[in-house]
Scaffold this active site. Structure first.
Site, PDB file in Angstrom:
ATOM      1  N   SER B  19      39.335  37.808  36.336  1.00 43.03           N
ATOM      2  CA  SER B  19      39.834  39.102  35.863  1.00 43.03           C
ATOM      3  C   SER B  19      40.300  39.018  34.410  1.00 43.03           C
ATOM      4  O   SER B  19      40.883  38.031  33.985  1.00 43.03           O
ATOM      5  CB  SER B  19      41.003  39.543  36.735  1.00 43.03           C
ATOM      6  N   LYS B  43      38.693  43.844  35.522  1.00 46.75           N
ATOM      7  CA  LYS B  43      39.951  43.877  34.776  1.00 46.75           C
ATOM      8  C   LYS B  43      41.000  44.504  35.698  1.00 46.75           C
ATOM      9  O   LYS B  43      40.672  45.318  36.555  1.00 46.75           O
ATOM     10  CB  LYS B  43      39.751  44.736  33.520  1.00 46.75           C
ATOM     11  N   GLY B  72      47.809  43.204  27.393  1.00 49.74           N
ATOM     12  CA  GLY B  72      48.795  44.207  27.811  1.00 49.74           C
ATOM     13  C   GLY B  72      48.297  45.144  28.903  1.00 49.74           C
ATOM     14  O   GLY B  72      48.672  46.315  28.944  1.00 49.74           O
ATOM     15  N   CYS B 128      50.277  38.376  35.914  1.00 52.25           N
ATOM     16  CA  CYS B 128      50.105  38.565  34.477  1.00 52.25           C
ATOM     17  C   CYS B 128      51.419  38.192  33.791  1.00 52.25           C
ATOM     18  O   CYS B 128      52.473  38.712  34.150  1.00 52.25           O
ATOM     19  CB  CYS B 128      49.746  40.020  34.174  1.00 52.25           C
ATOM     20  N   GLY B 213      42.282  28.211  29.182  1.00 45.65           N
ATOM     21  CA  GLY B 213      41.334  27.249  28.632  1.00 45.65           C
ATOM     22  C   GLY B 213      41.516  25.891  29.278  1.00 45.65           C
ATOM     23  O   GLY B 213      42.367  25.701  30.147  1.00 45.65           O
ATOM     24  N   GLY B 261      36.736  32.232  33.081  1.00 47.19           N
ATOM     25  CA  GLY B 261      37.017  33.270  32.087  1.00 47.19           C
ATOM     26  C   GLY B 261      36.847  32.774  30.668  1.00 47.19           C
ATOM     27  O   GLY B 261      35.838  33.021  30.005  1.00 47.19           O
TER      28      GLY B 261
END
Lengths: 249, 301
Positions: B19, B43, B72, B128, B213, B261
């Site tokens: 996501s 998303k 955000g 998040c 990462g 991702g």
């Protein structure tokens, strides 16, 4: 990570448009862009208008960041990352270059690499024409007829395409103009490359903000070529807000 | 050979788009599906349209050391998202609708809408690290996590995945509070901060961001390992997957599949096909016939 560069020269180019020159050793292809960060203000993409050692960006005042940049002086600093994206590919044969408004900033370094070409520089009026002195023998079109051909760049392009044979069209400018040029190229069976613009966030191909028909302007573009351009049904019709919501242009 | 099951969901390979990366627009998701992903998480979508933070929203560390982002939770709003799901579904792989809310009622509403739009599963963003009142701020409250998971499970028929944060003292406790979910997604980004010393200020407009990462892979692998040691629930391993070895590592730790991702920044959207090809070769050389044989084999119970 950003590189900090010092503004060496600032030049007024046209109404609301200035060029900022600075040294950056990175190799830049015509059509590529930098992300420019003004700390505490904004970060935005800007195509490179001078690609040799003394680089340049030609900035139209359109928002918070560009307005702040227009107030900067020689000696002030810019934070840059990039260059990013895929630029123009020089094709064999005779080229027709169609630049509208500040779109000429993107096309200028390409024109310097071309051998056999003609250029249309267009704007709403003569005060907004960009780089008419940088290149010789250009054709000019203004919407209000204050200089050159009275009408749209696309109309002048159609006249020229009728009278001459071109192998490729390069264009950058307002999206309705580019969409029309793509339509014309498709109809006439001529190759075309266009540098597209969308609201951009990351600049490195991960956030999906600048995507058009599933292609990222920042990484897959900003310069797209035919036949992909012929298939992009969002071109000239739909774009996305910063939220990602698709809206009509 | 690479087919795996995550609960009742069948995947052609264990490589799912995570996501937040290239999964806002239906057309982009469709393109990723055509380029080999085994599934796609959208998303995170909320109740209302949200623009997200002002630029800069992403900072790239030099030397492929990963990204710090605070987009955000930009999203078009759930009412505007049906068409994107419809287009993404044409890719023929499961579409997992990621949602974020501030309480269990919002999550339940969003989950029902995603189900109505045709999503194959739901991923609850409980993690998040950079949005006030959402994500991690909710996801470190074990009671709230339990309530949200239970409520969404009651309201929808499709599988419910819970995405957990590593920014907590004990991710296993959080995992246990989400035990009613159909799968756990481990981990979200690691909360971080980057300062530009020349500008003398944090780079991101939001100050804080989520670090992603390859550097966070050991954190993710450890979280998967610890949760698998105590729970039998399906797990999606996330964090720093860039190549086939990373996938196998996560699966050996106990993941049933992985999400990918940030690797797209370095390897492009072909990363799924590349990993799938190399993973098959490795499995053949090492005597594995089915990717599911890898799951949890390093566990010592």
């Amino acid at each position: 990570m950003y590189r900090v560069v010092k503004i060496e020269k600032i030049k007024d180019e046209a109404k609301g448009i200035k060029t900022f020159r600075f040294h950056d050793s990175h190799k830049v292809e015509p059509g590529q862009f930098y992300m420019i960060w003004l700390p505490g203000v904004d970060e935005f993409p800007m195509s490179v208008s001078y690609v040799h050692d003394l680089k340049g960006v030609t900035v139209k005042k359109i928002g918070k960041g560009t307005e702040k940049m227009h107030g900067m002086k020689e000696g002030d600093k810019l934070w840059i990352r990039g260059p990013y994206g895929h630029g123009f590919k020089v094709e064999k044969g005779k080229a027709l270059v169609v630049g509208g408004g500040s779109g000429m900033a993107t096309l200028a370094p390409l024109i310097e690499k071309l051998k056999d070409y003609e250029v249309i520089i267009a704007a709403r009026n003569k005060e907004e024409l960009l780089f008419t002195e940088r290149f010789k023998d250009v054709k000019i079109a203004t919407d209000d007829g204050s200089l050159g051909y009275h009408g749209f760049a696309t109309e002048l392009a159609e006249i020229m395409l009728e009278e001459n044979t071109y192998d490729v069209i390069y264009t950058c400018g307002p999206e309705p103009m580019m969409a029309k040029m793509v339509e014309i190229a498709k109809k006439r069976g001529i190759k075309i490359q266009a540098s597209l613009e969308r609201f951009m966030k990351c600049g490195i191909g991960i956030c999906d903000s600048c995507s058009i028909n599933g292609y990222r302007v920042c990484v897959d573009g900003p310069v797209f070529s035919s036949p992909l351009l012929f298939e992009m049904d969002e071109l000239g019709k739909e774009k996305r807000r910063p939220s990602g919501l698709k809206v009509k242009i | 050979m690479l087919q795996v099951k995550v609960g009742t969901l069948n995947l052609r390979n264990p490589l799912i788009l995570a996501s937040g990366i290239l999964d806002e627009s239906g057309e982009t998701m469709l393109r990723i599906a055509k380029n080999g992903a085994g599934g796609i998480v959208t998303k995170s979508i909320g109740i209302k349209e949200r623009e997200g933070y002002e630029n800069p929203v992403v900072y790239e560390f030099p030397g492929h050391m990963g990204l710090l982002n605070a987009i955000g939770l930009a999203n078009p709003g759930i009412e505007n998202y049906g068409e994107e799901i419809r287009i993404a579904k044409k890719g023929g792989v499961p579409i997992i609708g990621s949602i974020f809310g501030s309480n269990e009622d919002e999550f339940a509403y969003l989950g029902k809408k995603m189900e109505e739009y045709g999503a194959d599963a739901i991923e609850l963003n409980l993690s998040c690290p950079h949005a006030k009142g959402y994500g991690m701020e909710i996801g470190i409250d074990t009671e709230l996590v339990e309530r949200i998971v239970k409520k969404v499970k009651r309201e929808v028929k499709i599988p419910v995945w819970a995405k957990l944060t590593p920014n907590t003292s004990n991710i296993v406790d959080i995992a246990k509070s989400a035990e009613n979910a159909d799968a756990l997604v481990v981990i979200n980004t690691v909360k971080g901060l980057a300062i530009d010393i020349d500008a003398r200020m944090p780079v991101l407009s939001n100050i804080y961001g989520g670090y992603s990462g390859k550097c966070i892979k050991p954190i993710g692998v450890r979280a998967v390992y610890d949760i698998r040691r105590e729970m039998d629930i399906p797990i999606l391993g996330v964090g720093g997957v860039e190549n086939y070895r990373d996938v196998i590592e996560y699966m050996m730790a106990g993941a049933n599949a992985v999400e990918i991702g940030t690797a797209i920044r370095y390897k492009g959207i072909n990363v799924f096909e590349e990993i799938a090809k190399n993973m098959e070769s490795w499995m053949k050389e090492n005597g594995f016939e089915n990717a599911e044989e890898l799951v949890g084999i390093v566990q010592r119970r």
